[in-house]
Scaffold this active site. Structure first.
Site: not given
Ligand code: CP
Ligand code: NVA
Length: 289
Positions: A88, A275, A115, A207, A247, A118
């Site tokens: 990340r 996830r 991402h 988000d 998310c 996700q």
């Protein structure tokens, strides 16, 4: 789709209590984090462990990517110790550099640009709740950020209707939108009108308005993003079949109301749980298992 099918199968195995599927036994994963995380860290670490593997958390102060050591050196050294790297990072170029120099698979755990893990979990969640992703209408409301780019990339390979409703000046990357549209796979719309966008949605998605690395802009963004909060009234406009997804982490009372997150149509927690299952399938795939 093959990966999502695998995710469902391995999820069912784990949910049944079966702990005898151990394809990662004897394998080690290095996890690089230059940003904070809860879901990504815990789901990767636990998921890899549940399938027999061992993972090592490398936080922002541990390897100080690009400061203490160059990314290309880190990639090669970690390749000598491990079977897989998950990272990340801030700039997308860092994940590209890791991938270029590593001799083992590198999984993207979020960059400023996208991402993907996700969105794989999101797709799995939609399939579980609606039965299919193809043909659904997914309406994202908020900032045209990394999550939107991953939705656009998914819309380039799976046919569905994706709408991004964002304030003027906060649209997703033009080149990514152009490429996704040019595949002709999905119907893709970018608009500045959330009320019009959500009509008939199967999923309304939200988000944070200020992503990691943009927190100093949070106050300014709260002003500019007025009208883009997903609240009960917007969900009412969306219609009775609409699910709410996010998310996470969420700022309740900012991009979404507390009532929407807690409503029966909110599937944010099964989404977060997925996830782990989506990522296990991704790791099985990239390791050729
Ligand atoms: N959704 C997500 O990636 O959460 P974390 O930032 O907690 O990992
Ligand atoms: N857009 C958010 C997603 C967090 C999972 C961020 O990058 O901070």
């Amino acid at each position: 789709m093959k990966i999502l099918q695998c995710a469902s199968e391995v999820k069912a195995k784990l949910k049944s209590g079966d702990r005898n599927f151990l394809p990662f036994k004897g394998k080690s994963m290095a996890m690089i984090f230059t940003k904070p995380s809860m879901r990504t860290r815990v789901s990767f670490e636990t998921g890899f462990f549940l399938l027999g593997g061992h993972s090592i958390y490398l936080g922002p102060d541990d390897i100080q990517m690009g400061k203490r050591e160059e990314t290309r050196d880190i990639a090669r050294v970690l390749s000598g110790y491990n079977d897989i790297i998950m990272a990340r990072v801030f700039t997308h170029q860092d994940i590209l550099d890791l991938t270029k120099y590593a001799t083992i698979p590198v999984v993207n755990g979020l960059t400023d640009y996208n991402h993907p893990c996700q969105i794989m979990a999101d797709a799995l969640t939609i399939i579980e709740h609606i039965g299919h992703l193809e043909g659904t209408k997914v309406v994202y409301v908020g900032d045209g950020n990394n999550i939107v780019h991953s939705w656009l990339l998914l819309a380039s390979v799976v046919p569905f209707h994706f709408v991004c409703a964002c304030p003027k000046g906060f649209e997703p990357d033009e080149e990514t939108v152009r490429k996704a549209k040019s595949t002709g796979i999905s119907k893709i719309e970018i608009t500045n009108d959330p009320k019009e966008a959500v009509v008939g949605a199967d999923v309304v998605y939200s988000d944070v308005w200020a992503s990691m690395g943009q927190k100093e802009e949070a106050e300014y963004r709260r002003k500019v993003f007025q009208g883009f909060q997903v609240d009960e009234a917007l969900m009412e406009i969306a219609g009775s079949k609409a699910y709410f997804m996010h998310c996470l982490p969420a700022e309740r009372g900012v991009e979404v109301t507390d009532g929407v997150i807690e409503a029966p149509y909110s599937i944010v927690f099964p989404q977060a749980e997925n996830r782990l299952h989506a990522q296990n399938a991704i790791m099985l795939h990239v390791l050729g298992l």
